[in-house]
Design an enzyme around this catalytic site. Structure first.
Site, PDB file in Angstrom:
ATOM      1  N   HIS A 161       2.440   3.616  -8.933  1.00 22.70           N
ATOM      2  CA  HIS A 161       2.012   1.759  -8.868  1.00 22.70           C
ATOM      3  C   HIS A 161       3.101   1.645 -10.166  1.00 22.70           C
ATOM      4  O   HIS A 161       3.809   0.556  -9.488  1.00 22.70           O
ATOM      5  CB  HIS A 161       1.045   1.523 -10.112  1.00 22.70           C
ATOM      6  CG  HIS A 161      -0.345   2.180  -9.207  1.00 22.70           C
ATOM      7  ND1 HIS A 161      -0.677   1.760  -7.981  1.00 22.70           N
ATOM      8  CD2 HIS A 161      -1.004   3.051  -9.632  1.00 22.70           C
ATOM      9  CE1 HIS A 161      -1.392   2.537  -7.614  1.00 22.70           C
ATOM     10  NE2 HIS A 161      -2.574   3.034  -8.402  1.00 22.70           N
TER      11      HIS A 161
ATOM     12  N   ASP B 256       0.851  -0.994   0.180  1.00 17.76           N
ATOM     13  CA  ASP B 256       0.338   0.462   0.280  1.00 17.76           C
ATOM     14  C   ASP B 256       0.833   1.748  -0.240  1.00 17.76           C
ATOM     15  O   ASP B 256       2.153   1.519   0.650  1.00 17.76           O
ATOM     16  CB  ASP B 256      -0.664   0.061   1.284  1.00 17.76           C
ATOM     17  CG  ASP B 256      -2.131   0.999   0.875  1.00 17.76           C
ATOM     18  OD1 ASP B 256      -2.241   1.438   0.038  1.00 17.76           O
ATOM     19  OD2 ASP B 256      -2.624   1.091   1.964  1.00 17.76           O
TER      20      ASP B 256
ATOM     21  N   LEU C  94      10.013 -21.102  -4.576  1.00 13.84           N
ATOM     22  CA  LEU C  94       9.058 -19.785  -3.689  1.00 13.84           C
ATOM     23  C   LEU C  94       7.983 -19.667  -4.593  1.00 13.84           C
ATOM     24  O   LEU C  94       7.912 -20.129  -5.833  1.00 13.84           O
ATOM     25  CB  LEU C  94       9.754 -18.233  -4.256  1.00 13.84           C
ATOM     26  CG  LEU C  94       8.550 -16.939  -3.705  1.00 13.84           C
ATOM     27  CD1 LEU C  94       8.690 -17.601  -2.005  1.00 13.84           C
ATOM     28  CD2 LEU C  94       9.079 -16.376  -4.274  1.00 13.84           C
TER      29      LEU C  94
HETATM   30  C1  IPE Z   1      -5.669  -2.665  -0.296  1.00 20.27           C
HETATM   31  O1  IPE Z   1      -5.191  -1.173  -0.415  1.00 20.27           O
HETATM   32  C2  IPE Z   1      -5.313  -3.097  -1.360  1.00 20.27           C
HETATM   33  C3  IPE Z   1      -4.362  -3.714  -2.009  1.00 20.27           C
HETATM   34  C4  IPE Z   1      -2.916  -3.315  -1.881  1.00 20.27           C
HETATM   35  C5  IPE Z   1      -3.955  -3.918  -3.363  1.00 20.27           C
HETATM   36  P1  IPE Z   1      -6.043  -0.333  -0.393  1.00 20.27           P
HETATM   37  O2  IPE Z   1      -5.495   1.081  -0.517  1.00 20.27           O
HETATM   38  O3  IPE Z   1      -7.398  -0.697  -1.722  1.00 20.27           O
HETATM   39  O4  IPE Z   1      -7.143   0.073   0.914  1.00 20.27           O
HETATM   40  P2  IPE Z   1      -8.079   1.162   2.171  1.00 20.27           P
HETATM   41  O5  IPE Z   1      -9.392   0.857   1.192  1.00 20.27           O
HETATM   42  O6  IPE Z   1      -6.580   1.643   1.930  1.00 20.27           O
HETATM   43  O7  IPE Z   1      -8.166  -0.053   2.548  1.00 20.27           O
HETATM   44  C1  IPE Z   2      -1.443   0.739  -3.714  1.00 16.41           C
HETATM   45  O1  IPE Z   2      -1.240   1.655  -3.330  1.00 16.41           O
HETATM   46  C2  IPE Z   2      -1.813  -0.282  -4.993  1.00 16.41           C
HETATM   47  C3  IPE Z   2      -3.564  -0.454  -5.203  1.00 16.41           C
HETATM   48  C4  IPE Z   2      -4.360  -1.110  -4.002  1.00 16.41           C
HETATM   49  C5  IPE Z   2      -4.006  -1.132  -6.149  1.00 16.41           C
HETATM   50  P1  IPE Z   2      -2.486   2.370  -3.276  1.00 16.41           P
HETATM   51  O2  IPE Z   2      -3.203   2.752  -4.857  1.00 16.41           O
HETATM   52  O3  IPE Z   2      -3.771   2.305  -2.438  1.00 16.41           O
HETATM   53  O4  IPE Z   2      -2.091   3.813  -2.858  1.00 16.41           O
HETATM   54  P2  IPE Z   2      -2.646   5.040  -1.628  1.00 16.41           P
HETATM   55  O5  IPE Z   2      -2.532   4.025  -0.240  1.00 16.41           O
HETATM   56  O6  IPE Z   2      -3.710   5.469  -2.628  1.00 16.41           O
HETATM   57  O7  IPE Z   2      -1.347   5.743  -1.907  1.00 16.41           O
HETATM   58 MG    MG Z   3      -4.263   2.116  -0.777  1.00 20.76          MG
END
Ligand code: IPE
Ligand code: IPE
Ligand code: MG
Length: 244
Positions: A35, A18, A129
């Protein structure tokens, strides 16, 4: 603190990757750049996990709820997945890594589904792995699906309701015969599970770091493992019982 980790390398590590969007914002860039940088982290952490002798690495790449993001971001993420799988297959082969997926991959665009399928077939005989990518995954989706499948099998007379036990329920989840995660890491400082491996993480050790996923390095990863190795997992028992 990262020395000495070989003694207790977790068998199964799960990661909620995240913070890509916030990383991009911090750098004055659009979310997609975050990303893209996150893919480099996936590459580095996967190689490190293989080298350390981890058996399963499960990465939360796209949740069921992530379908609700702006269409532009969903589309860009799907193309990034397609490009990444194709580009990373040689690395998986070189490191003897097998790719698996969990989640509702029927919801993925055909191109992405085909790329993942091809890569899974190509790496099927690799014995190192197991890299498990959670795509269009959520625990509530998975548990609901398991309940439906179990109900159908009871209806067909394959077994009765009395035969349903924990190991049977586990076997109907998308994680099938995988061991439960020993360590769950979440980056970006959020202190929640976001619908990830709820059943499987009943006794998983949790590790939260403020580090954003694109900034997460192999050193951070080793520190998480070192932290894990200092914990006592009691599974409901007492310390004294464990020392026997
Ligand atoms: C969780 O992250 C899902 C992934 C890392 C793929 P999100 O960014 O979607 O989660 P929330 O919405 O902050 O809980
Ligand atoms: C995690 O990073 C990747 C996915 C959920 C696909 P985020 O896109 O949730 O990044 P933040 O949480 O907005 O910083
Ligand atoms: Mg996120």
């Amino acid at each position: 603190m990262a020395e000495n980790i070989s003694q207790s390398v977790p068998r199964h590590i799960a990661i909620i990757m995240d913070g890509n969007g916030r990383w991009a914002k911090q750098h004055g860039l659009k979310r997609m750049f975050g990303h893209q940088r996150g893919v480099q982290t996936v590459h580095d952490i996967t190689e490190a996990a293989a080298e350390l002798g981890v058996e399963y690495l499960t990465l939360y790449a796209f949740s069921t709820e992530n379908w609700n993001r702006p269409q532009e971001e969903v589309d860009a993420l799907m193309s990034l997945l397609v490009d990444t799988v194709a580009k990373e297959t040689p690395t998986l082969m070189k490191n003897n890594i097998r790719l698996l997926t969990i989640g509702d991959i029927t919801r993925l665009p055909e191109k992405a589904r085909v790329k993942f399928q091809t890569c899974m077939e190509q790496t099927a005989a690799n014995t190192g792995l197991k890299l498990v990518v959670a795509l269009s995954y959520s625990s509530r989706w998975e548990i609901t699906r398991a309940v439906q499948l179990i109900a159908e099998d009871v209806k067909k007379g394959n077994f009765s309701a009395d035969d349903i036990n924990e190991s049977l329920v586990s076997s109907y989840l998308t994680t099938g015969d995988m061991p439960d995660p020993d360590l769950l890491i979440r980056t970006s400082g959020e202190l929640r599970i976001s619908n990830f491996l709820l059943w499987q993480s009943a006794y998983t050790e949790l590790y939260f770091t403020p580090c954003l996923w694109p900034d997460f390095t192999v050193e951070h990863f080793k520190e998480a493992i070192a932290d894990y190795s200092r914990r006592e997992r009691r599974f409901g028992k007492t310390t004294e019982q464990l020392q026997k």
